[in-house]
Each structure stands twice: as C-alpha cells, then as structure tokens.
Design a protein around this motif. Structure first.
Motif, PDB file in Angstrom:
ATOM      1  N   VAL A  58      -8.797  12.389  16.933  1.00  0.00           N
ATOM      2  CA  VAL A  58     -10.047  12.050  16.242  1.00  0.00           C
ATOM      3  C   VAL A  58     -11.143  13.050  16.624  1.00  0.00           C
ATOM      4  CG1 VAL A  58     -11.866  10.299  16.081  1.00  0.00           C
ATOM      5  CG2 VAL A  58      -9.467   9.635  15.868  1.00  0.00           C
ATOM      6  N   ALA A  59     -11.184  13.495  17.874  1.00  0.00           N
ATOM      7  CA  ALA A  59     -12.197  14.465  18.302  1.00  0.00           C
ATOM      8  C   ALA A  59     -12.050  15.789  17.550  1.00  0.00           C
ATOM      9  CB  ALA A  59     -12.098  14.691  19.813  1.00  0.00           C
ATOM     10  N   VAL A  60     -10.818  16.237  17.354  1.00  0.00           N
ATOM     11  CA  VAL A  60     -10.600  17.483  16.615  1.00  0.00           C
ATOM     12  C   VAL A  60     -11.032  17.302  15.162  1.00  0.00           C
ATOM     13  CG1 VAL A  60      -8.880  19.161  15.820  1.00  0.00           C
ATOM     14  CG2 VAL A  60      -8.762  18.266  18.159  1.00  0.00           C
ATOM     15  N   VAL A  61     -10.650  16.190  14.556  1.00  0.00           N
ATOM     16  CA  VAL A  61     -11.046  15.919  13.170  1.00  0.00           C
ATOM     17  C   VAL A  61     -12.567  15.823  13.062  1.00  0.00           C
ATOM     18  CG1 VAL A  61     -10.908  14.215  11.297  1.00  0.00           C
ATOM     19  CG2 VAL A  61      -8.835  14.874  12.541  1.00  0.00           C
ATOM     20  N   ALA A  62     -13.206  15.172  14.017  1.00  0.00           N
ATOM     21  CA  ALA A  62     -14.671  15.039  14.008  1.00  0.00           C
ATOM     22  C   ALA A  62     -15.346  16.408  14.117  1.00  0.00           C
ATOM     23  CB  ALA A  62     -15.127  14.124  15.142  1.00  0.00           C
ATOM     24  N   THR A  63     -14.769  17.304  14.878  1.00  0.00           N
ATOM     25  CA  THR A  63     -15.328  18.650  15.008  1.00  0.00           C
ATOM     26  C   THR A  63     -15.342  19.373  13.668  1.00  0.00           C
ATOM     27  OG1 THR A  63     -14.615  18.755  17.314  1.00  0.00           O
ATOM     28  CG2 THR A  63     -15.084  20.858  16.244  1.00  0.00           C
ATOM     29  N   ALA A  64     -14.400  19.027  12.798  1.00  0.00           N
ATOM     30  CA  ALA A  64     -14.344  19.608  11.454  1.00  0.00           C
ATOM     31  C   ALA A  64     -15.207  18.826  10.463  1.00  0.00           C
ATOM     32  CB  ALA A  64     -12.898  19.645  10.968  1.00  0.00           C
ATOM     33  N   GLY A  65     -15.899  17.782  10.951  1.00  0.00           N
ATOM     34  CA  GLY A  65     -16.769  16.996  10.075  1.00  0.00           C
ATOM     35  C   GLY A  65     -16.119  15.757   9.511  1.00  0.00           C
ATOM     36  N   GLY A  66     -14.963  15.370  10.053  1.00  0.00           N
ATOM     37  CA  GLY A  66     -14.240  14.218   9.538  1.00  0.00           C
ATOM     38  C   GLY A  66     -14.335  13.006  10.438  1.00  0.00           C
ATOM     39  N   GLU A  67     -13.645  11.970  10.045  1.00  0.00           N
ATOM     40  CA  GLU A  67     -13.593  10.712  10.789  1.00  0.00           C
ATOM     41  C   GLU A  67     -12.184  10.151  10.677  1.00  0.00           C
ATOM     42  OE1 GLU A  67     -15.399   7.725   7.469  1.00  0.00           O
ATOM     43  OE2 GLU A  67     -16.803   9.118   8.418  1.00  0.00           O
ATOM     44  N   PRO A  68     -11.871   9.105  11.441  1.00  0.00           N
ATOM     45  CA  PRO A  68     -10.505   8.567  11.406  1.00  0.00           C
ATOM     46  C   PRO A  68      -9.997   8.248   9.998  1.00  0.00           C
ATOM     47  CG  PRO A  68     -11.684   7.609  13.240  1.00  0.00           C
ATOM     48  CD  PRO A  68     -12.699   8.417  12.451  1.00  0.00           C
ATOM     49  N   ALA A  69     -10.867   7.771   9.124  1.00  0.00           N
ATOM     50  CA  ALA A  69     -10.443   7.411   7.762  1.00  0.00           C
ATOM     51  C   ALA A  69      -9.960   8.612   6.962  1.00  0.00           C
ATOM     52  CB  ALA A  69     -11.586   6.713   7.027  1.00  0.00           C
ATOM     53  N   HIS A  70     -10.258   9.832   7.417  1.00  0.00           N
ATOM     54  CA  HIS A  70      -9.809  11.031   6.717  1.00  0.00           C
ATOM     55  C   HIS A  70      -8.405  11.452   7.143  1.00  0.00           C
ATOM     56  CE1 HIS A  70     -14.337  11.809   6.338  1.00  0.00           C
ATOM     57  NE2 HIS A  70     -13.881  11.351   5.189  1.00  0.00           N
ATOM     58  N   ILE A  71      -7.852  10.838   8.176  1.00  0.00           N
ATOM     59  CA  ILE A  71      -6.493  11.175   8.614  1.00  0.00           C
ATOM     60  C   ILE A  71      -5.506  10.580   7.623  1.00  0.00           C
ATOM     61  CG2 ILE A  71      -4.771  10.831  10.430  1.00  0.00           C
ATOM     62  CD1 ILE A  71      -7.141  10.927  12.447  1.00  0.00           C
ATOM     63  N   VAL A  72      -4.646  11.444   7.074  1.00  0.00           N
ATOM     64  CA  VAL A  72      -3.699  11.007   6.044  1.00  0.00           C
ATOM     65  C   VAL A  72      -2.255  10.999   6.525  1.00  0.00           C
ATOM     66  CG1 VAL A  72      -5.201  11.694   4.131  1.00  0.00           C
ATOM     67  CG2 VAL A  72      -3.525  13.323   5.013  1.00  0.00           C
ATOM     68  N   ARG A  73      -1.977  11.678   7.642  1.00  0.00           N
ATOM     69  CA  ARG A  73      -0.607  11.748   8.139  1.00  0.00           C
ATOM     70  C   ARG A  73      -0.613  11.830   9.650  1.00  0.00           C
ATOM     71  NH1 ARG A  73       2.473  15.162  10.541  1.00  0.00           N
ATOM     72  NH2 ARG A  73       0.885  16.764  10.444  1.00  0.00           N
ATOM     73  N   MET A  74       0.351  11.135  10.273  1.00  0.00           N
ATOM     74  CA  MET A  74       0.539  11.193  11.727  1.00  0.00           C
ATOM     75  C   MET A  74       2.024  11.297  12.024  1.00  0.00           C
ATOM     76  SD  MET A  74      -1.757   8.079  13.235  1.00  0.00           S
ATOM     77  CE  MET A  74      -3.148   8.632  14.162  1.00  0.00           C
ATOM     78  N   THR A  75       2.343  12.116  13.026  1.00  0.00           N
ATOM     79  CA  THR A  75       3.696  12.139  13.561  1.00  0.00           C
ATOM     80  C   THR A  75       3.587  11.899  15.055  1.00  0.00           C
ATOM     81  OG1 THR A  75       4.387  13.738  11.882  1.00  0.00           O
ATOM     82  CG2 THR A  75       5.850  13.446  13.789  1.00  0.00           C
ATOM     83  N   TRP A  76       4.308  10.898  15.522  1.00  0.00           N
ATOM     84  CA  TRP A  76       4.318  10.526  16.943  1.00  0.00           C
ATOM     85  C   TRP A  76       5.653  10.942  17.536  1.00  0.00           C
ATOM     86  CZ3 TRP A  76       1.603   5.486  18.636  1.00  0.00           C
ATOM     87  CH2 TRP A  76       0.450   5.270  17.886  1.00  0.00           C
ATOM     88  N   TYR A  77       5.598  11.664  18.650  1.00  0.00           N
ATOM     89  CA  TYR A  77       6.780  12.050  19.404  1.00  0.00           C
ATOM     90  C   TYR A  77       6.734  11.268  20.711  1.00  0.00           C
ATOM     91  CZ  TYR A  77       6.561  15.847  16.043  1.00  0.00           C
ATOM     92  OH  TYR A  77       6.495  16.578  14.880  1.00  0.00           O
ATOM     93  N   LEU A  78       7.730  10.440  20.924  1.00  0.00           N
ATOM     94  CA  LEU A  78       7.762   9.533  22.077  1.00  0.00           C
ATOM     95  C   LEU A  78       8.959   9.829  22.973  1.00  0.00           C
ATOM     96  CD1 LEU A  78       7.198   6.648  19.667  1.00  0.00           C
ATOM     97  CD2 LEU A  78       5.637   7.043  21.573  1.00  0.00           C
ATOM     98  N   LYS A  79       8.742   9.720  24.277  1.00  0.00           N
ATOM     99  CA  LYS A  79       9.846   9.892  25.222  1.00  0.00           C
ATOM    100  C   LYS A  79      10.719   8.645  25.309  1.00  0.00           C
ATOM    101  CE  LYS A  79       8.338  13.225  28.694  1.00  0.00           C
ATOM    102  NZ  LYS A  79       7.977  13.345  30.119  1.00  0.00           N
ATOM    103  N   ASP A  80      10.149   7.464  25.082  1.00  0.00           N
ATOM    104  CA  ASP A  80      10.886   6.223  25.317  1.00  0.00           C
ATOM    105  C   ASP A  80      10.660   5.231  24.181  1.00  0.00           C
ATOM    106  OD1 ASP A  80      11.998   3.841  26.246  1.00  0.00           O
ATOM    107  OD2 ASP A  80      11.224   4.096  28.276  1.00  0.00           O
ATOM    108  N   LYS A  81      11.579   5.219  23.228  1.00  0.00           N
ATOM    109  CA  LYS A  81      11.488   4.317  22.081  1.00  0.00           C
ATOM    110  C   LYS A  81      11.476   2.854  22.514  1.00  0.00           C
ATOM    111  CE  LYS A  81      14.728   2.455  19.164  1.00  0.00           C
ATOM    112  NZ  LYS A  81      15.959   2.460  18.424  1.00  0.00           N
TER     113      LYS A  81
END
Length: 131
Positions: A58-81
């Motif tokens: 969210v901090a990186v997106v905010a630096t570009a002038g965005g907010e959480p609602a502007h996030i359209v895609r996420m990929t999560w990489y987890l060590k322990d499902k």
C-alpha cells in the motif's frame, strides 16, 4: 473506477474477486515481504508479516498517488500453506485492517523458500490508478 467481473452462474468468491476490469495508470509493485522500511523484521509471526507486507504494498501504491482500492491483482507466495489455512481468520482481520473490504483478483501459492530467510510471505501487487 473498477468493475468486478463475475460469471453469472458461479458461486461468489470469499476474500478475492474472479476478475476486475480497470482503466488508468498501471503500477507494478515488486514482491514485498514482512519487514519494515529499514529492511528489518519486527516479527517472525506469519500474520504480522502478512500485515507488514500489505502495508508495504500500500505504501508503494500510495507513493504513486493510489490507495488500496486501486489494487487490482495480488500474488501471495507463502512458505507454509498449512499455517496459512489454519490462520485464515487472523489473516482476514489483518487484511481488512490494511485493505478494507476491497478484494482484488488473487493467487496464493506455497513456495519452497524465499530469498530472505526470515520471510514467511512475499506479496506482489498491480494497481490501476484512474487517469
């Protein structure tokens, strides 16, 4: 701003969207792990690291002038499902504290390891900020 795409006969997903239509400036955020702005881990706990990784995205997106609602895609990489699944309620609570009730398209995968030894999760996002 964004339009959720949901096939008519499909069961509604919980905690993510099947598709999103968006127009605007595209912001690509590289994988963020659960460390703070000084690249130090405050916790080895999965939920704490997820919250921090989301805060970082969210901090990186905010630096570009965005907010959480502007996030359209996420990929999560987890060590322990298994831990991820066992702690979904806690993870959901942390997610909503950072992202609100906005649920972009998401993928989550278990990986053998992450580059930083203490990292439990890495999250990358794409945001689309309206012109």
């Amino acid at each position: 701003m964004h339009k959720i795409i949901q096939p008519e006969n499909w069961l509604a997903p919980r905690g993510y969207s099947n598709g999103i239509e968006a127009r605007g400036r595209q912001i690509y955020v590289g994988g963020q792990i659960g460390w703070n702005a000084q690249c130090q881990f405050d916790s080895d706990d999965l939920v704490a690291q997820i919250r921090q990784a989301l805060d970082n995205c969210v901090a990186v997106v905010a630096t570009a002038g965005g907010e959480p609602a502007h996030i359209v895609r996420m990929t999560w990489y987890l060590k322990d499902k298994k831990e991820y699944v066992a702690r979904l309620k806690e993870i959901g609570r942390a997610y909503r504290e950072v992202m609100g009730s906005h649920y972009p398209v998401m993928s989550a995968v278990q990986v053998a390891d992450l580059v930083e030894d203490r990292a439990q999760v890495e999250i990358e996002v794409t945001a689309v900020i309206p012109d």
